[in-house]
Design a protein around this motif. Structure first.
Motif, PDB file in Angstrom:
ATOM      1  N   TYR A  48       0.816  -1.212   0.000  1.00 39.12           N
ATOM      2  CA  TYR A  48       0.000   0.000   0.000  1.00 39.12           C
ATOM      3  C   TYR A  48       0.850   1.264   0.000  1.00 39.12           C
ATOM      4  O   TYR A  48       0.313   2.363  -0.035  1.00 39.12           O
ATOM      5  N   THR A  49       2.166   1.087   0.054  1.00 39.30           N
ATOM      6  CA  THR A  49       3.045   2.254   0.095  1.00 39.30           C
ATOM      7  C   THR A  49       3.960   2.266  -1.126  1.00 39.30           C
ATOM      8  O   THR A  49       4.265   1.220  -1.711  1.00 39.30           O
ATOM      9  N   ALA A  50       4.377   3.469  -1.492  1.00 39.65           N
ATOM     10  CA  ALA A  50       5.286   3.655  -2.618  1.00 39.65           C
ATOM     11  C   ALA A  50       6.057   4.949  -2.376  1.00 39.65           C
ATOM     12  O   ALA A  50       5.903   5.589  -1.332  1.00 39.65           O
ATOM     13  N   ASP A  51       6.876   5.337  -3.346  1.00 39.10           N
ATOM     14  CA  ASP A  51       7.600   6.590  -3.203  1.00 39.10           C
ATOM     15  C   ASP A  51       7.695   7.293  -4.547  1.00 39.10           C
ATOM     16  O   ASP A  51       7.340   6.740  -5.593  1.00 39.10           O
ATOM     17  N   ILE A  52       8.148   8.538  -4.510  1.00 43.19           N
ATOM     18  CA  ILE A  52       8.419   9.330  -5.710  1.00 43.19           C
ATOM     19  C   ILE A  52       9.887   9.720  -5.637  1.00 43.19           C
ATOM     20  O   ILE A  52      10.276  10.517  -4.770  1.00 43.19           O
ATOM     21  N   PRO A  53      10.734   9.139  -6.494  1.00 49.88           N
ATOM     22  CA  PRO A  53      12.189   9.372  -6.381  1.00 49.88           C
ATOM     23  C   PRO A  53      12.586  10.843  -6.329  1.00 49.88           C
ATOM     24  O   PRO A  53      13.539  11.200  -5.627  1.00 49.88           O
ATOM     25  N   LEU A  54      11.880  11.727  -7.053  1.00 48.25           N
ATOM     26  CA  LEU A  54      12.240  13.139  -7.055  1.00 48.25           C
ATOM     27  C   LEU A  54      11.874  13.841  -5.748  1.00 48.25           C
ATOM     28  O   LEU A  54      12.329  14.961  -5.503  1.00 48.25           O
ATOM     29  N   LEU A  55      11.044  13.209  -4.926  1.00 53.71           N
ATOM     30  CA  LEU A  55      10.655  13.789  -3.639  1.00 53.71           C
ATOM     31  C   LEU A  55      11.001  12.780  -2.547  1.00 53.71           C
ATOM     32  O   LEU A  55      10.135  12.040  -2.063  1.00 53.71           O
ATOM     33  N   PRO A  56      12.268  12.708  -2.149  1.00 48.16           N
ATOM     34  CA  PRO A  56      12.736  11.620  -1.280  1.00 48.16           C
ATOM     35  C   PRO A  56      12.106  11.594   0.103  1.00 48.16           C
ATOM     36  O   PRO A  56      12.135  10.559   0.760  1.00 48.16           O
ATOM     37  N   ASN A  57      11.561  12.693   0.578  1.00 41.82           N
ATOM     38  CA  ASN A  57      10.967  12.702   1.910  1.00 41.82           C
ATOM     39  C   ASN A  57       9.460  12.461   1.872  1.00 41.82           C
ATOM     40  O   ASN A  57       8.758  12.716   2.836  1.00 41.82           O
ATOM     41  N   LEU A  58       8.965  11.938   0.746  1.00 40.58           N
ATOM     42  CA  LEU A  58       7.529  11.744   0.576  1.00 40.58           C
ATOM     43  C   LEU A  58       7.198  10.260   0.459  1.00 40.58           C
ATOM     44  O   LEU A  58       7.801   9.541  -0.334  1.00 40.58           O
ATOM     45  N   HIS A  98       4.524  22.928  -2.222  1.00 43.64           N
ATOM     46  CA  HIS A  98       4.873  23.994  -3.171  1.00 43.64           C
ATOM     47  C   HIS A  98       5.402  23.410  -4.478  1.00 43.64           C
ATOM     48  O   HIS A  98       4.978  23.806  -5.572  1.00 43.64           O
ATOM     49  N   GLU A  99       6.313  22.439  -4.385  1.00 47.02           N
ATOM     50  CA  GLU A  99       6.869  21.850  -5.602  1.00 47.02           C
ATOM     51  C   GLU A  99       5.797  21.112  -6.396  1.00 47.02           C
ATOM     52  O   GLU A  99       5.724  21.234  -7.625  1.00 47.02           O
ATOM     53  N   MET A 100       4.962  20.339  -5.705  1.00 45.73           N
ATOM     54  CA  MET A 100       3.900  19.626  -6.408  1.00 45.73           C
ATOM     55  C   MET A 100       2.951  20.602  -7.091  1.00 45.73           C
ATOM     56  O   MET A 100       2.542  20.393  -8.239  1.00 45.73           O
ATOM     57  N   LEU A 101       2.579  21.667  -6.396  1.00 44.72           N
ATOM     58  CA  LEU A 101       1.668  22.650  -6.967  1.00 44.72           C
ATOM     59  C   LEU A 101       2.273  23.323  -8.189  1.00 44.72           C
ATOM     60  O   LEU A 101       1.599  23.494  -9.217  1.00 44.72           O
ATOM     61  N   GLU A 102       3.545  23.704  -8.111  1.00 43.38           N
ATOM     62  CA  GLU A 102       4.209  24.340  -9.244  1.00 43.38           C
ATOM     63  C   GLU A 102       4.237  23.408 -10.456  1.00 43.38           C
ATOM     64  O   GLU A 102       3.963  23.817 -11.592  1.00 43.38           O
ATOM     65  N   ARG A 103       4.582  22.151 -10.235  1.00 44.38           N
ATOM     66  CA  ARG A 103       4.647  21.194 -11.337  1.00 44.38           C
ATOM     67  C   ARG A 103       3.260  20.947 -11.939  1.00 44.38           C
ATOM     68  O   ARG A 103       3.101  20.927 -13.171  1.00 44.38           O
ATOM     69  N   LEU A 104       2.282  20.749 -11.080  1.00 42.84           N
ATOM     70  CA  LEU A 104       0.912  20.514 -11.558  1.00 42.84           C
ATOM     71  C   LEU A 104       0.394  21.711 -12.341  1.00 42.84           C
ATOM     72  O   LEU A 104      -0.164  21.567 -13.433  1.00 42.84           O
ATOM     73  N   GLU A 105       0.576  22.883 -11.771  1.00 42.13           N
ATOM     74  CA  GLU A 105       0.067  24.102 -12.408  1.00 42.13           C
ATOM     75  C   GLU A 105       0.734  24.334 -13.761  1.00 42.13           C
ATOM     76  O   GLU A 105       0.066  24.632 -14.759  1.00 42.13           O
ATOM     77  N   ALA A 106       2.049  24.156 -13.810  1.00 44.04           N
ATOM     78  CA  ALA A 106       2.770  24.391 -15.066  1.00 44.04           C
ATOM     79  C   ALA A 106       2.389  23.362 -16.127  1.00 44.04           C
ATOM     80  O   ALA A 106       2.220  23.696 -17.308  1.00 44.04           O
ATOM     81  N   HIS A 107       2.236  22.116 -15.717  1.00 44.10           N
ATOM     82  CA  HIS A 107       1.868  21.075 -16.683  1.00 44.10           C
ATOM     83  C   HIS A 107       0.436  21.253 -17.178  1.00 44.10           C
ATOM     84  O   HIS A 107       0.170  21.157 -18.383  1.00 44.10           O
ATOM     85  N   LEU A 108      -0.490  21.522 -16.274  1.00 42.48           N
ATOM     86  CA  LEU A 108      -1.883  21.682 -16.681  1.00 42.48           C
ATOM     87  C   LEU A 108      -2.077  22.929 -17.536  1.00 42.48           C
ATOM     88  O   LEU A 108      -2.922  22.951 -18.426  1.00 42.48           O
ATOM     89  N   THR A 109      -1.295  23.971 -17.263  1.00 41.32           N
ATOM     90  CA  THR A 109      -1.350  25.169 -18.108  1.00 41.32           C
ATOM     91  C   THR A 109      -0.878  24.853 -19.518  1.00 41.32           C
ATOM     92  O   THR A 109      -1.417  25.377 -20.507  1.00 41.32           O
TER      93      THR A 109
END
Length: 392
Positions: free
Chosen positions: A92-102, A277-288
Protein backbone atom coordinates in the motif's frame (compact mmCIF):
# COMPACT_ATOMS: atom_id res chain seq x y z
CA UNK A 1 -28.53 4.05 19.12
CA UNK A 2 -25.70 3.06 21.40
CA UNK A 3 -24.16 5.81 23.46
CA UNK A 4 -20.90 7.25 22.17
CA UNK A 5 -17.82 6.32 24.17
CA UNK A 6 -14.85 8.68 23.97
CA UNK A 7 -11.55 7.85 25.60
CA UNK A 8 -8.61 10.15 25.29
CA UNK A 9 -5.20 9.69 26.79
CA UNK A 10 -1.50 10.25 26.38
CA UNK A 11 1.21 7.66 26.92
CA UNK A 12 4.86 8.57 27.19
CA UNK A 13 6.87 5.46 26.44
CA UNK A 14 9.85 4.93 28.71
CA UNK A 15 11.76 3.17 25.93
CA UNK A 16 10.89 5.50 23.07
CA UNK A 17 10.73 9.27 22.59
CA UNK A 18 7.42 8.95 20.72
CA UNK A 19 4.27 10.32 22.25
CA UNK A 20 1.18 8.31 21.35
CA UNK A 21 -2.35 9.67 21.49
CA UNK A 22 -5.47 7.68 20.90
CA UNK A 23 -9.16 8.37 20.69
CA UNK A 24 -11.88 5.72 20.54
CA UNK A 25 -15.41 6.31 19.31
CA UNK A 26 -18.16 3.74 19.53
CA UNK A 27 -21.40 4.23 17.68
CA UNK A 28 -24.15 2.10 16.29
CA UNK A 29 -23.20 0.55 12.96
CA UNK A 30 -26.80 0.71 11.81
CA UNK A 31 -27.68 3.54 9.46
CA UNK A 32 -31.11 5.04 9.27
CA UNK A 33 -32.43 8.40 8.17
CA UNK A 34 -35.99 9.61 8.00
CA UNK A 35 -36.87 13.22 7.27
CA UNK A 36 -40.48 14.11 7.88
CA UNK A 37 -41.51 17.74 8.28
CA UNK A 38 -37.82 18.53 8.73
CA UNK A 39 -34.71 16.77 7.47
CA UNK A 40 -32.96 14.82 10.22
CA UNK A 41 -29.47 13.39 9.99
CA UNK A 42 -28.40 10.41 12.06
CA UNK A 43 -24.80 9.61 11.28
CA UNK A 44 -23.71 6.12 10.89
CA UNK A 45 -21.04 4.58 8.70
CA UNK A 46 -19.13 3.15 11.31
CA UNK A 47 -17.64 0.51 13.30
CA UNK A 48 -15.84 1.15 16.57
CA UNK A 49 -12.42 2.50 15.77
CA UNK A 50 -9.30 3.76 17.46
CA UNK A 51 -6.97 6.30 15.94
CA UNK A 52 -3.37 6.92 16.84
CA UNK A 53 -1.29 9.97 16.07
CA UNK A 54 2.44 9.25 16.14
CA UNK A 55 5.26 11.72 15.66
CA UNK A 56 6.95 11.23 12.28
CA UNK A 57 9.24 13.16 9.97
CA UNK A 58 8.24 11.72 6.60
CA UNK A 59 5.50 13.45 4.57
CA UNK A 60 2.56 11.30 3.44
CA UNK A 61 0.46 11.65 0.29
CA UNK A 62 -2.69 9.57 -0.17
CA UNK A 63 -3.90 8.63 -3.66
CA UNK A 64 -6.78 6.34 -4.75
CA UNK A 65 -5.84 2.67 -4.59
CA UNK A 66 -7.79 1.40 -7.58
CA UNK A 67 -10.05 2.31 -10.45
CA UNK A 68 -9.91 4.95 -13.14
CA UNK A 69 -9.22 7.77 -10.68
CA UNK A 70 -6.12 5.93 -9.48
CA UNK A 71 -4.86 5.40 -13.05
CA UNK A 72 -5.46 9.03 -13.99
CA UNK A 73 -3.72 10.25 -10.84
CA UNK A 74 -0.64 8.15 -11.56
CA UNK A 75 -0.64 9.34 -15.19
CA UNK A 76 -0.83 12.99 -14.13
CA UNK A 77 2.00 12.64 -11.62
CA UNK A 78 4.12 10.85 -14.24
CA UNK A 79 3.47 13.68 -16.71
CA UNK A 80 4.84 16.07 -14.09
CA UNK A 81 8.01 13.92 -13.69
CA UNK A 82 6.69 12.74 -10.33
CA UNK A 83 6.54 9.06 -11.23
CA UNK A 84 5.27 6.87 -8.39
CA UNK A 85 7.55 3.87 -7.81
CA UNK A 86 5.79 0.84 -6.35
CA UNK A 87 8.14 -2.18 -6.37
CA UNK A 88 5.56 -4.56 -4.92
CA UNK A 89 2.01 -4.34 -6.35
CA UNK A 90 0.61 -5.84 -3.12
CA UNK A 91 2.02 -3.06 -0.97
CA UNK A 92 0.00 0.00 0.00
CA UNK A 93 3.04 2.25 0.10
CA UNK A 94 5.29 3.66 -2.62
CA UNK A 95 7.60 6.59 -3.20
CA UNK A 96 8.42 9.33 -5.71
CA UNK A 97 12.19 9.37 -6.38
CA UNK A 98 12.24 13.14 -7.06
CA UNK A 99 10.65 13.79 -3.64
CA UNK A 100 12.74 11.62 -1.28
CA UNK A 101 10.97 12.70 1.91
CA UNK A 102 7.53 11.74 0.58
CA UNK A 103 5.65 8.48 1.12
CA UNK A 104 2.76 7.62 -1.19
CA UNK A 105 -0.09 5.66 0.38
CA UNK A 106 -2.70 3.89 -1.76
CA UNK A 107 -6.05 4.22 0.00
CA UNK A 108 -9.77 4.21 -0.69
CA UNK A 109 -10.87 7.77 -1.52
CA UNK A 110 -13.02 8.17 1.59
CA UNK A 111 -10.18 6.84 3.75
CA UNK A 112 -7.86 9.48 2.32
CA UNK A 113 -10.19 12.17 3.68
CA UNK A 114 -10.59 10.43 7.04
CA UNK A 115 -6.86 9.92 7.49
CA UNK A 116 -6.18 13.54 6.63
CA UNK A 117 -8.57 14.43 9.45
CA UNK A 118 -6.77 12.10 11.84
CA UNK A 119 -3.28 13.29 10.89
CA UNK A 120 -2.23 9.96 9.34
CA UNK A 121 -1.84 11.69 5.95
CA UNK A 122 -0.67 15.21 5.10
CA UNK A 123 -1.76 15.49 1.46
CA UNK A 124 -4.27 13.72 -0.73
CA UNK A 125 -5.56 13.56 -4.29
CA UNK A 126 -9.24 12.68 -4.41
CA UNK A 127 -12.52 13.77 -5.95
CA UNK A 128 -14.06 16.97 -4.62
CA UNK A 129 -17.32 15.06 -4.02
CA UNK A 130 -15.53 12.76 -1.56
CA UNK A 131 -13.87 15.70 0.20
CA UNK A 132 -17.26 17.38 0.61
CA UNK A 133 -19.06 14.21 1.75
CA UNK A 134 -16.56 12.93 4.28
CA UNK A 135 -14.87 16.20 5.19
CA UNK A 136 -18.21 17.86 5.97
CA UNK A 137 -16.75 21.34 6.11
CA UNK A 138 -13.75 20.45 8.25
CA UNK A 139 -11.84 23.71 8.71
CA UNK A 140 -8.49 21.91 8.80
CA UNK A 141 -8.86 21.00 5.12
CA UNK A 142 -7.51 23.28 2.43
CA UNK A 143 -7.86 22.72 -1.32
CA UNK A 144 -4.38 23.28 -2.78
CA UNK A 145 -5.40 22.71 -6.42
CA UNK A 146 -9.10 22.64 -7.25
CA UNK A 147 -9.00 21.64 -10.94
CA UNK A 148 -6.73 18.72 -11.86
CA UNK A 149 -8.77 18.25 -15.06
CA UNK A 150 -9.89 14.65 -14.64
CA UNK A 151 -12.57 12.78 -12.72
CA UNK A 152 -15.24 15.24 -13.93
CA UNK A 153 -18.73 14.43 -12.67
CA UNK A 154 -21.64 15.96 -10.79
CA UNK A 155 -23.73 14.82 -7.85
CA UNK A 156 -27.34 15.18 -8.91
CA UNK A 157 -30.95 14.26 -8.16
CA UNK A 158 -32.58 11.93 -10.70
CA UNK A 159 -36.16 10.64 -10.98
CA UNK A 160 -38.05 8.30 -13.36
CA UNK A 161 -39.12 9.71 -16.72
CA UNK A 162 -42.61 8.25 -16.49
CA UNK A 163 -45.45 7.67 -14.05
CA UNK A 164 -46.08 10.38 -11.46
CA UNK A 165 -42.83 12.08 -12.46
CA UNK A 166 -43.62 12.39 -16.17
CA UNK A 167 -44.27 16.15 -15.96
CA UNK A 168 -41.79 16.84 -13.17
CA UNK A 169 -38.60 18.38 -14.55
CA UNK A 170 -37.18 20.62 -11.81
CA UNK A 171 -36.36 20.46 -8.12
CA UNK A 172 -38.99 23.13 -7.48
CA UNK A 173 -41.68 21.01 -9.13
CA UNK A 174 -40.53 18.01 -7.11
CA UNK A 175 -40.81 20.06 -3.92
CA UNK A 176 -44.37 21.13 -4.75
CA UNK A 177 -45.69 17.61 -5.33
CA UNK A 178 -48.54 16.87 -2.90
CA UNK A 179 -48.01 13.11 -2.82
CA UNK A 180 -45.35 13.25 -0.14
CA UNK A 181 -46.54 13.10 3.47
CA UNK A 182 -45.22 11.99 6.81
CA UNK A 183 -46.86 8.62 6.21
CA UNK A 184 -45.66 8.39 2.59
CA UNK A 185 -42.42 10.36 2.24
CA UNK A 186 -40.35 10.70 -0.93
CA UNK A 187 -37.98 7.74 -0.79
CA UNK A 188 -34.46 8.74 -1.83
CA UNK A 189 -31.52 6.35 -2.08
CA UNK A 190 -27.94 7.64 -2.15
CA UNK A 191 -24.40 6.83 -1.18
CA UNK A 192 -23.92 10.46 -0.10
CA UNK A 193 -25.63 10.45 3.27
CA UNK A 194 -24.34 13.88 4.27
CA UNK A 195 -24.57 15.92 1.07
CA UNK A 196 -27.82 14.33 -0.16
CA UNK A 197 -30.06 15.03 2.86
CA UNK A 198 -28.45 18.45 3.39
CA UNK A 199 -29.25 19.47 -0.20
CA UNK A 200 -32.83 18.18 -0.08
CA UNK A 201 -33.48 20.03 3.17
CA UNK A 202 -32.05 23.28 1.75
CA UNK A 203 -34.34 22.92 -1.28
CA UNK A 204 -37.40 22.68 0.96
CA UNK A 205 -38.35 19.01 0.65
CA UNK A 206 -40.18 18.35 3.91
CA UNK A 207 -41.22 14.71 3.71
CA UNK A 208 -38.22 12.64 2.74
CA UNK A 209 -36.92 9.21 3.75
CA UNK A 210 -33.28 8.71 2.84
CA UNK A 211 -31.63 5.29 2.73
CA UNK A 212 -28.08 4.40 1.82
CA UNK A 213 -26.76 2.04 -0.82
CA UNK A 214 -23.56 1.54 -2.79
CA UNK A 215 -23.59 0.88 -6.51
CA UNK A 216 -26.33 0.37 -9.10
CA UNK A 217 -28.59 3.02 -7.58
CA UNK A 218 -30.21 3.52 -10.99
CA UNK A 219 -32.03 0.21 -10.55
CA UNK A 220 -33.77 1.19 -7.31
CA UNK A 221 -36.70 3.20 -8.77
CA UNK A 222 -37.47 0.40 -11.28
CA UNK A 223 -37.39 -2.17 -8.47
CA UNK A 224 -39.79 -0.05 -6.42
CA UNK A 225 -37.38 0.45 -3.53
CA UNK A 226 -36.94 4.20 -4.12
CA UNK A 227 -38.68 7.11 -5.82
CA UNK A 228 -35.51 9.09 -6.58
CA UNK A 229 -31.74 8.83 -6.37
CA UNK A 230 -28.90 11.21 -5.56
CA UNK A 231 -25.86 9.91 -7.37
CA UNK A 232 -22.80 10.85 -9.41
CA UNK A 233 -23.43 11.57 -13.09
CA UNK A 234 -20.81 11.89 -15.81
CA UNK A 235 -22.34 11.69 -19.28
CA UNK A 236 -25.86 10.81 -18.16
CA UNK A 237 -25.94 7.69 -20.36
CA UNK A 238 -26.53 5.29 -17.47
CA UNK A 239 -29.48 7.39 -16.27
CA UNK A 240 -31.06 7.43 -19.71
CA UNK A 241 -30.58 3.69 -20.19
CA UNK A 242 -32.41 3.11 -16.91
CA UNK A 243 -35.30 5.44 -17.81
CA UNK A 244 -34.22 8.17 -15.39
CA UNK A 245 -33.74 11.91 -15.83
CA UNK A 246 -31.94 14.66 -13.93
CA UNK A 247 -34.06 17.49 -12.60
CA UNK A 248 -33.29 21.12 -13.29
CA UNK A 249 -31.72 22.75 -10.24
CA UNK A 250 -30.99 19.32 -8.80
CA UNK A 251 -27.19 19.43 -9.06
CA UNK A 252 -25.76 19.12 -5.56
CA UNK A 253 -22.19 19.91 -6.65
CA UNK A 254 -19.75 19.73 -9.54
CA UNK A 255 -16.71 17.57 -8.93
CA UNK A 256 -13.29 16.70 -10.30
CA UNK A 257 -10.00 15.54 -8.81
CA UNK A 258 -8.38 17.97 -6.37
CA UNK A 259 -5.18 18.17 -4.33
CA UNK A 260 -6.08 18.61 -0.68
CA UNK A 261 -3.94 19.17 2.41
CA UNK A 262 -4.19 19.44 6.16
CA UNK A 263 -3.58 22.98 7.43
CA UNK A 264 -2.20 21.49 10.61
CA UNK A 265 0.44 19.54 8.68
CA UNK A 266 1.28 22.46 6.40
CA UNK A 267 1.92 24.68 9.39
CA UNK A 268 3.71 22.29 11.73
CA UNK A 269 5.14 19.21 10.00
CA UNK A 270 8.60 19.74 8.57
CA UNK A 271 8.81 19.42 4.79
CA UNK A 272 5.08 19.42 4.03
CA UNK A 273 4.90 23.03 2.85
CA UNK A 274 7.99 22.66 0.64
CA UNK A 275 6.74 19.45 -1.00
CA UNK A 276 3.30 20.97 -1.47
CA UNK A 277 4.87 23.99 -3.17
CA UNK A 278 6.87 21.85 -5.60
CA UNK A 279 3.90 19.63 -6.41
CA UNK A 280 1.67 22.65 -6.97
CA UNK A 281 4.21 24.34 -9.24
CA UNK A 282 4.65 21.19 -11.34
CA UNK A 283 0.91 20.51 -11.56
CA UNK A 284 0.07 24.10 -12.41
CA UNK A 285 2.77 24.39 -15.07
CA UNK A 286 1.87 21.07 -16.68
CA UNK A 287 -1.88 21.68 -16.68
CA UNK A 288 -1.35 25.17 -18.11
CA UNK A 289 0.66 23.63 -20.94
CA UNK A 290 -1.91 20.91 -21.62
CA UNK A 291 -3.67 21.54 -24.91
CA UNK A 292 -1.18 24.21 -26.02
CA UNK A 293 1.62 24.01 -28.61
CA UNK A 294 4.61 26.09 -29.63
CA UNK A 295 4.59 27.33 -33.24
CA UNK A 296 7.78 28.66 -34.82
CA UNK A 297 7.89 30.22 -38.29
CA UNK A 298 10.16 32.40 -40.44
CA UNK A 299 8.79 35.62 -41.89
CA UNK A 300 10.39 38.10 -44.27
CA UNK A 301 10.40 41.70 -43.00
CA UNK A 302 12.34 44.92 -42.66
CA UNK A 303 12.22 45.21 -38.87
CA UNK A 304 11.14 43.14 -35.88
CA UNK A 305 8.47 45.74 -35.09
CA UNK A 306 7.01 45.52 -38.58
CA UNK A 307 6.82 41.71 -38.38
CA UNK A 308 5.29 41.91 -34.88
CA UNK A 309 2.62 44.29 -36.15
CA UNK A 310 1.64 41.83 -38.88
CA UNK A 311 1.44 38.97 -36.40
CA UNK A 312 -0.61 40.91 -33.84
CA UNK A 313 -3.27 41.76 -36.41
CA UNK A 314 -4.18 38.04 -36.55
CA UNK A 315 -6.55 36.88 -33.82
CA UNK A 316 -5.00 33.42 -33.36
CA UNK A 317 -1.36 34.51 -33.18
CA UNK A 318 -1.09 36.61 -30.02
CA UNK A 319 0.53 33.91 -27.85
CA UNK A 320 0.65 34.11 -24.06
CA UNK A 321 1.64 37.79 -23.82
CA UNK A 322 2.54 38.32 -27.48
CA UNK A 323 4.88 36.87 -30.12
CA UNK A 324 8.61 36.53 -29.60
CA UNK A 325 10.46 37.99 -32.62
CA UNK A 326 14.15 37.38 -33.29
CA UNK A 327 16.35 38.03 -36.37
CA UNK A 328 17.44 35.21 -38.65
CA UNK A 329 20.99 35.92 -39.84
CA UNK A 330 22.39 34.84 -43.19
CA UNK A 331 25.63 35.45 -45.06
CA UNK A 332 25.24 37.17 -48.43
CA UNK A 333 28.04 38.79 -50.45
CA UNK A 334 30.38 38.14 -47.52
CA UNK A 335 28.16 40.25 -45.28
CA UNK A 336 25.79 39.28 -42.48
CA UNK A 337 22.26 40.20 -43.44
CA UNK A 338 18.81 39.97 -41.86
CA UNK A 339 16.09 39.20 -44.37
CA UNK A 340 13.88 37.03 -42.13
CA UNK A 341 12.65 37.07 -38.60
CA UNK A 342 11.73 34.00 -36.54
CA UNK A 343 8.51 34.23 -34.59
CA UNK A 344 7.56 32.01 -31.64
CA UNK A 345 4.00 31.84 -30.35
CA UNK A 346 2.01 29.54 -28.07
CA UNK A 347 -1.43 28.66 -29.40
CA UNK A 348 -4.22 26.25 -28.35
CA UNK A 349 -3.80 22.92 -30.08
CA UNK A 350 -7.39 23.00 -31.31
CA UNK A 351 -6.57 26.27 -33.14
CA UNK A 352 -3.46 24.91 -34.88
CA UNK A 353 -4.81 24.79 -38.43
CA UNK A 354 -6.36 28.24 -38.17
CA UNK A 355 -3.05 29.58 -36.84
CA UNK A 356 -1.11 28.02 -39.72
CA UNK A 357 -3.48 29.59 -42.24
CA UNK A 358 -3.08 33.02 -40.65
CA UNK A 359 0.72 32.68 -40.57
CA UNK A 360 0.78 31.85 -44.27
CA UNK A 361 -1.52 34.78 -45.07
CA UNK A 362 1.04 37.23 -43.64
CA UNK A 363 4.10 35.59 -45.20
CA UNK A 364 5.06 32.89 -42.71
CA UNK A 365 7.00 29.84 -43.92
CA UNK A 366 9.04 26.95 -42.55
CA UNK A 367 6.52 26.39 -39.75
CA UNK A 368 7.59 24.11 -36.88
CA UNK A 369 5.22 22.75 -34.24
CA UNK A 370 6.35 21.51 -30.80
CA UNK A 371 4.46 20.04 -27.85
CA UNK A 372 4.79 21.75 -24.48
CA UNK A 373 5.31 19.98 -21.16
CA UNK A 374 5.38 22.95 -18.79
CA UNK A 375 4.50 26.62 -18.84
CA UNK A 376 5.90 28.24 -15.69
CA UNK A 377 4.46 31.66 -15.09
CA UNK A 378 5.11 34.02 -12.22
CA UNK A 379 4.27 32.69 -8.76
CA UNK A 380 1.02 30.77 -9.18
CA UNK A 381 -2.06 32.50 -7.70
CA UNK A 382 -3.00 29.20 -6.05
CA UNK A 383 0.21 29.31 -4.00
CA UNK A 384 -0.44 32.89 -2.91
CA UNK A 385 -3.98 31.89 -1.96
CA UNK A 386 -2.71 28.92 0.07
CA UNK A 387 -0.21 31.05 1.97
CA UNK A 388 -2.98 33.52 2.73
CA UNK A 389 -5.27 30.76 4.01
CA UNK A 390 -2.48 29.55 6.29
CA UNK A 391 -1.99 33.05 7.66
CA UNK A 392 1.64 33.17 6.56
Amino acid sequence: MAAALDLTGVIQSSSSPLTVRWKTNRRSSKYEMVCCSAATYIAGDVAPRATMEVERSVVRLGIPSKGRLSEQTLDLLKSCQLTVRKPNPRQYTADIPLLPNLEVWFQRPKDIVRKLQLGDLDLGIVGYDIVSEYGQGNEDFVIVHDALQYGDCRLAVAIPKEGIFENINSIDELTKMTQWTAERPLRVVTGFTYLGPKFLKEKGLKHVAVTTADGALESCPAMGTADAIVDLVSSGTTLRENNLKEVKGGTVLQSQAVLIASKRSLRSREGVLEITHEMLERLEAHLTATGKIMVTANMRGDTAEEVAHRVLTQTSLCGLQGPTISPVYCLRDSKVKVDYYAINIVVPQKSLYKSIQQLRSIGGSGVLVSKLTYIFDEETPRWRKLISQLGM
